[in-house]
Design a protein around this motif. Structure first.
Motif: not given
Ligand SMILES: Nc1nc2c(ncn2[C@@H]2O[C@H](COP(=O)(O)OP(=O)(O)OP(=O)(O)O)[C@@H](O)[C@H]2O)c(=O)[nH]1
Ligand SMILES: [Mg+2]
Length: 209
Positions: A43, A82, A157, A185
């Motif tokens: 997210k 977060t 991946p 990303r």
């Molecule tokens: N390979 C890959 N890694 C990703 C992708 N999106 C996020 N990541 C990685 O996954 C991890 C989690 O991403 P966050 O954006 O922190 O996830 P979040 O949903 O905000 O997490 P919380 O706030 O803890 O719930 C990070 O290390 C990112 O770099 C993606 O599309 N592909």
């Protein structure tokens, strides 16, 4: 009083926001969208990749204890989570601006959701097919609140690739709920997911009218 330092402060403030942070004069409508999903589905990454302003994040470093208690995430790369919200902005056209609010994924912060959903027109539910179960409660909560949503499968991946209809069954979704793939990303990919949501909201509004 030291007028000199006050002057310095004032002139610093007058320099104002960066050009890219200023809302275009043509913006006529602003819409609030929430980016939701279970723990660590991407997210914060999505809000950050797509936002045209520097995103606001409220991430805290995860402690070992926190990781173990909250999930079996299994990723060594994730070190922050977060704790309140993410915030960003994207102009979809010259007139339409989306304000994006990312929610915390860890269940212990879900009490913050009430405020975050206030006035939201729709939601993007990000899912990770390695951990579908973390999305069940999230989807249930959106349905309870009557917030329309789309599903965006964040393609990690090593995540299994399921056919869309299998995902629909596994997540128990109505047949009209759009399911798209994305890479959180990538700006263009995240933008496409938001455009799918906007088209879906438009079709719902048309059906109601
Ligand atoms: N390979 C890959 N890694 C990703 C992708 N999106 C996020 N990541 C990685 O996954 C991890 C989690 O991403 P966050 O954006 O922190 O996830 P979040 O949903 O905000 O997490 P919380 O706030 O803890 O719930 C990070 O290390 C990112 O770099 C993606 O599309 N592909
Ligand atoms: Mg986050």
């Amino acid at each position: 009083m030291d007028f000199k330092s006050s002057d310095t402060l004032t002139s610093g403030m007058l320099s104002g926001p960066r050009e890219q942070d200023v809302l275009p004069a043509t913006a006529a409508a602003a819409v609030k969208i929430v980016i939701v999903g279970g723990f660590g589905v991407g997210k914060t990454t999505m809000v950050g990749s797509v936002s045209e302003i520097r995103p606001l994040t409220t991430e805290e470093t995860m402690t070992e204890a926190g990781i173990g208690v909250d999930d079996d995430y299994g990723s060594e790369t994730k070190t922050a989570t977060t704790v309140a919200m993410d915030f960003g902005r994207i102009s979809i056209s010259e007139e339409l601006v989306l304000y994006l609010f990312g929610t915390p994924g860890q269940e212990r912060f879900w009490f913050l959701w009430n405020g975050l959903f206030e006035g939201a027109l729709g939601a993007v539910v990000l899912i990770d097919t390695r951990r579908l179960e973390v999305s069940f409660d999230v989807i249930g909560r959106l349905e309870e609140r009557g917030v329309p949503f789309i599903i965006a499968v964040n393609d990690f991946p090593d995540a299994p690739r399921h056919p869309v209809e299998a995902l629909r069954t596994a997540l128990d979704l109505e047949k009209e709920v759009p399911i798209v793939h994305c890479d959180a990303r990538r700006r263009t990919s995240s933008r496409d997911a938001l455009l799918t949501l906007m088209r879906y909201l438009h079709s719902l509004a048309m059906a109601r009218a």
